[in-house]
Design a protein around this motif. Structure first.
Motif, PDB file in Angstrom:
ATOM      1  N   TYR A   2       0.878  -1.167   0.000  1.00 15.82           N
ATOM      2  CA  TYR A   2       0.000   0.000   0.000  1.00 15.82           C
ATOM      3  C   TYR A   2       0.914   1.214   0.000  1.00 15.82           C
ATOM      4  N   THR A   3       0.878   1.995  -1.074  1.00 15.83           N
ATOM      5  CA  THR A   3       1.733   3.186  -1.157  1.00 15.83           C
ATOM      6  C   THR A   3       0.892   4.435  -0.943  1.00 15.83           C
ATOM      7  N   THR A   4       0.169   4.856  -1.962  1.00 17.41           N
ATOM      8  CA  THR A   4      -0.728   6.009  -1.821  1.00 17.41           C
ATOM      9  C   THR A   4      -2.180   5.579  -1.627  1.00 17.41           C
ATOM     10  N   GLY A   5      -2.486   4.319  -1.943  1.00 17.74           N
ATOM     11  CA  GLY A   5      -3.869   3.842  -1.880  1.00 17.74           C
ATOM     12  C   GLY A   5      -4.618   4.005  -3.186  1.00 17.74           C
ATOM     13  N   THR A   6      -3.952   4.563  -4.202  1.00 19.67           N
ATOM     14  CA  THR A   6      -4.627   4.802  -5.488  1.00 19.67           C
ATOM     15  C   THR A   6      -5.064   3.500  -6.150  1.00 19.67           C
ATOM     16  N   THR A   7      -4.147   2.554  -6.275  1.00 18.12           N
ATOM     17  CA  THR A   7      -4.457   1.295  -6.962  1.00 18.12           C
ATOM     18  C   THR A   7      -5.596   0.556  -6.283  1.00 18.12           C
ATOM     19  N   LEU A   8      -5.527   0.445  -4.979  1.00 13.06           N
ATOM     20  CA  LEU A   8      -6.564  -0.284  -4.251  1.00 13.06           C
ATOM     21  C   LEU A   8      -7.915   0.416  -4.355  1.00 13.06           C
ATOM     22  N   ARG A   9      -7.911   1.736  -4.337  1.00 13.50           N
ATOM     23  CA  ARG A   9      -9.182   2.460  -4.467  1.00 13.50           C
ATOM     24  C   ARG A   9      -9.744   2.364  -5.885  1.00 13.50           C
ATOM     25  N   GLN A  10      -8.879   2.329  -6.883  1.00 13.93           N
ATOM     26  CA  GLN A  10      -9.364   2.136  -8.251  1.00 13.93           C
ATOM     27  C   GLN A  10     -10.027   0.770  -8.393  1.00 13.93           C
ATOM     28  N   ALA A  11      -9.401  -0.257  -7.832  1.00 13.85           N
ATOM     29  CA  ALA A  11      -9.991  -1.596  -7.872  1.00 13.85           C
ATOM     30  C   ALA A  11     -11.292  -1.629  -7.084  1.00 13.85           C
ATOM     31  N   ALA A  12     -11.300  -0.975  -5.916  1.00 12.76           N
ATOM     32  CA  ALA A  12     -12.505  -0.936  -5.095  1.00 12.76           C
ATOM     33  C   ALA A  12     -13.655  -0.234  -5.818  1.00 12.76           C
ATOM     34  N   LYS A  13     -13.340   0.822  -6.562  1.00 12.36           N
ATOM     35  CA  LYS A  13     -14.372   1.535  -7.310  1.00 12.36           C
ATOM     36  C   LYS A  13     -15.009   0.619  -8.349  1.00 12.36           C
ATOM     37  N   THR A  14     -14.205  -0.142  -9.064  1.00  9.29           N
ATOM     38  CA  THR A  14     -14.718  -1.083 -10.065  1.00  9.29           C
ATOM     39  C   THR A  14     -15.651  -2.099  -9.410  1.00  9.29           C
ATOM     40  N   LEU A  15     -15.239  -2.610  -8.252  1.00  5.55           N
ATOM     41  CA  LEU A  15     -16.039  -3.616  -7.567  1.00  5.55           C
ATOM     42  C   LEU A  15     -17.337  -3.038  -7.007  1.00  5.55           C
ATOM     43  N   LYS A  16     -17.268  -1.846  -6.456  1.00 11.13           N
ATOM     44  CA  LYS A  16     -18.473  -1.245  -5.887  1.00 11.13           C
ATOM     45  C   LYS A  16     -19.460  -0.835  -6.980  1.00 11.13           C
ATOM     46  N   GLN A  17     -18.953  -0.433  -8.125  1.00 10.58           N
ATOM     47  CA  GLN A  17     -19.850  -0.121  -9.232  1.00 10.58           C
ATOM     48  C   GLN A  17     -20.576  -1.368  -9.721  1.00 10.58           C
ATOM     49  N   ALA A  18     -19.975  -2.547  -9.451  1.00  9.49           N
ATOM     50  CA  ALA A  18     -20.587  -3.811  -9.866  1.00  9.49           C
ATOM     51  C   ALA A  18     -21.440  -4.442  -8.770  1.00  9.49           C
ATOM     52  N   GLY A  19     -21.583  -3.752  -7.644  1.00  8.48           N
ATOM     53  CA  GLY A  19     -22.479  -4.255  -6.623  1.00  8.48           C
ATOM     54  C   GLY A  19     -21.876  -4.605  -5.285  1.00  8.48           C
ATOM     55  N   ALA A  20     -20.546  -4.530  -5.142  1.00 10.75           N
ATOM     56  CA  ALA A  20     -19.931  -4.831  -3.845  1.00 10.75           C
ATOM     57  C   ALA A  20     -20.362  -3.804  -2.808  1.00 10.75           C
ATOM     58  N   LYS A  21     -20.595  -4.270  -1.582  1.00 11.72           N
ATOM     59  CA  LYS A  21     -21.025  -3.381  -0.498  1.00 11.72           C
ATOM     60  C   LYS A  21     -19.845  -2.933   0.362  1.00 11.72           C
ATOM     61  N   GLN A  22     -18.864  -3.800   0.512  1.00 15.01           N
ATOM     62  CA  GLN A  22     -17.722  -3.487   1.359  1.00 15.01           C
ATOM     63  C   GLN A  22     -16.454  -4.027   0.699  1.00 15.01           C
ATOM     64  N   VAL A  23     -15.437  -3.187   0.580  1.00 18.35           N
ATOM     65  CA  VAL A  23     -14.156  -3.603   0.016  1.00 18.35           C
ATOM     66  C   VAL A  23     -13.050  -3.191   0.975  1.00 18.35           C
ATOM     67  N   VAL A  24     -12.258  -4.169   1.379  1.00 20.51           N
ATOM     68  CA  VAL A  24     -11.124  -3.945   2.270  1.00 20.51           C
ATOM     69  C   VAL A  24      -9.873  -4.520   1.590  1.00 20.51           C
ATOM     70  N   SER A  25      -8.714  -4.315   2.203  1.00 14.85           N
ATOM     71  CA  SER A  25      -7.503  -4.842   1.579  1.00 14.85           C
ATOM     72  C   SER A  25      -6.495  -5.332   2.611  1.00 14.85           C
ATOM     73  N   LEU A  26      -5.669  -6.276   2.169  1.00  7.22           N
ATOM     74  CA  LEU A  26      -4.551  -6.798   2.943  1.00  7.22           C
ATOM     75  C   LEU A  26      -3.298  -6.659   2.097  1.00  7.22           C
ATOM     76  N   THR A  27      -2.243  -6.136   2.676  1.00  8.97           N
ATOM     77  CA  THR A  27      -0.968  -6.020   1.951  1.00  8.97           C
ATOM     78  C   THR A  27       0.188  -6.445   2.842  1.00  8.97           C
ATOM     79  N   ILE A  28       1.298  -6.767   2.195  1.00 11.87           N
ATOM     80  CA  ILE A  28       2.501  -7.115   2.959  1.00 11.87           C
ATOM     81  C   ILE A  28       3.015  -5.889   3.689  1.00 11.87           C
ATOM     82  N   ALA A  29       3.130  -4.775   2.963  1.00 15.52           N
ATOM     83  CA  ALA A  29       3.788  -3.594   3.531  1.00 15.52           C
ATOM     84  C   ALA A  29       2.949  -2.339   3.352  1.00 15.52           C
ATOM     85  N   ARG A  30       3.186  -1.388   4.257  1.00 13.46           N
ATOM     86  CA  ARG A  30       2.535  -0.080   4.207  1.00 13.46           C
ATOM     87  C   ARG A  30       3.628   0.978   4.319  1.00 13.46           C
TER      88      ARG A  30
END
Length: 236
Positions: A208-236
């Motif tokens: 997780y660097t700036t959070g841009t990539t994960l939020r872009q992926a989350a946006k795609t998923l939420k537009q398709a119906g996801a209610k909650q999107v979280v993430s797990l990464t090795i490093a922050r």
């Protein structure tokens, strides 16, 4: 003698009485490498897990997450992120070796730790790794995030998320990554709408660097119906 999974140097694998009594499995890395892994601890951002100090926080979140949440286009896209370690100099070199020099065996160290975190925080969520574009996959010959799901329960993993060919995020500056949010590189398989069992999704990535990539992926998923999107990464 054993060979360290990270530095490849030989070391004496001498179990302690403590590990023997508790029947704990020894880590496949030397003490020197183990000492340079810095787990995230203490007071952290409630959204992204960044360690909070007086100079980088607004109440219980870091300034980065505060800014994300102030914009209507990015508010509540990523509900929370949990990371294992600080992204220090050692971790930077480690992940570069893993991602760009083909040392895929390193995933065997991180995968069970991410699984333990998943089972503690998000058991029952469906899991998606951040995908590579076909171009990047051909360059590296493996997807480093998919390998982080080794030996996870297969019934919780789904791989419907796809990535278009785009400029590498690692080549962009921090500000350029954030500014590029609107150019979303992710899409779902054609005609996929997330059924009810996919309402809660865990994204898995290496960093997780700036959070841009994960939020872009989350946006795609939420537009398709996801209610909650979280993430797990090795490093922050």
């Amino acid at each position: 003698m054993s060979e360290c999974l990270f530095c490849r140097n030989a070391y004496k694998d001498v179990p302690s009485w403590f590990s023997v009594l508790l029947n704990q499995k020894r880590e496949p890395i030397c003490e020197r490498c183990l000492s340079q892994l810095k787990p995230l601890e203490g007071n952290r951002c409630q959204i992204c897990s960044r360690q909070l100090m007086e100079t980088n926080r607004f109440k219980d979140v870091c300034f980065d997450c505060y800014r994300w949440e102030q914009q209507s286009a990015t508010r509540l896209l990523l509900n929370e992120n949990h990371s294992l370690y600080h992204y220090n100099g050692f971790m930077k070199e480690l992940l570069a070796t893993y991602k760009y020099r083909g040392d895929a065996m390193m995933a065997t160290f991180f995968a069970p730790k991410l699984l333990a975190l998943y089972e503690k925080k998000f058991r029952g969520f469906q899991v998606m790794s951040i995908p590579l574009s076909q171009e990047r996959l051909q360059e590296r010959t493996f997807n480093q995030t998919e390998l982080l799901l080794q030996n996870w329960p297969q019934d919780c993993i789904c791989l419907h998320l796809k990535r278009k060919n785009r400029e590498k995020q690692s080549k962009k500056t921090r500000q350029n990554r954030i500014r590029s949010f609107g150019d979303n590189p992710f899409e779902l398989d054609a005609n996929i709408f997330l059924a009810e069992k996919l309402n809660k999704i865990v994204l898995v990535d290496d960093i997780y660097t700036t959070g841009t990539t994960l939020r872009q992926a989350a946006k795609t998923l939420k537009q398709a119906g996801a209610k909650q999107v979280v993430s797990l990464t090795i490093a922050r």
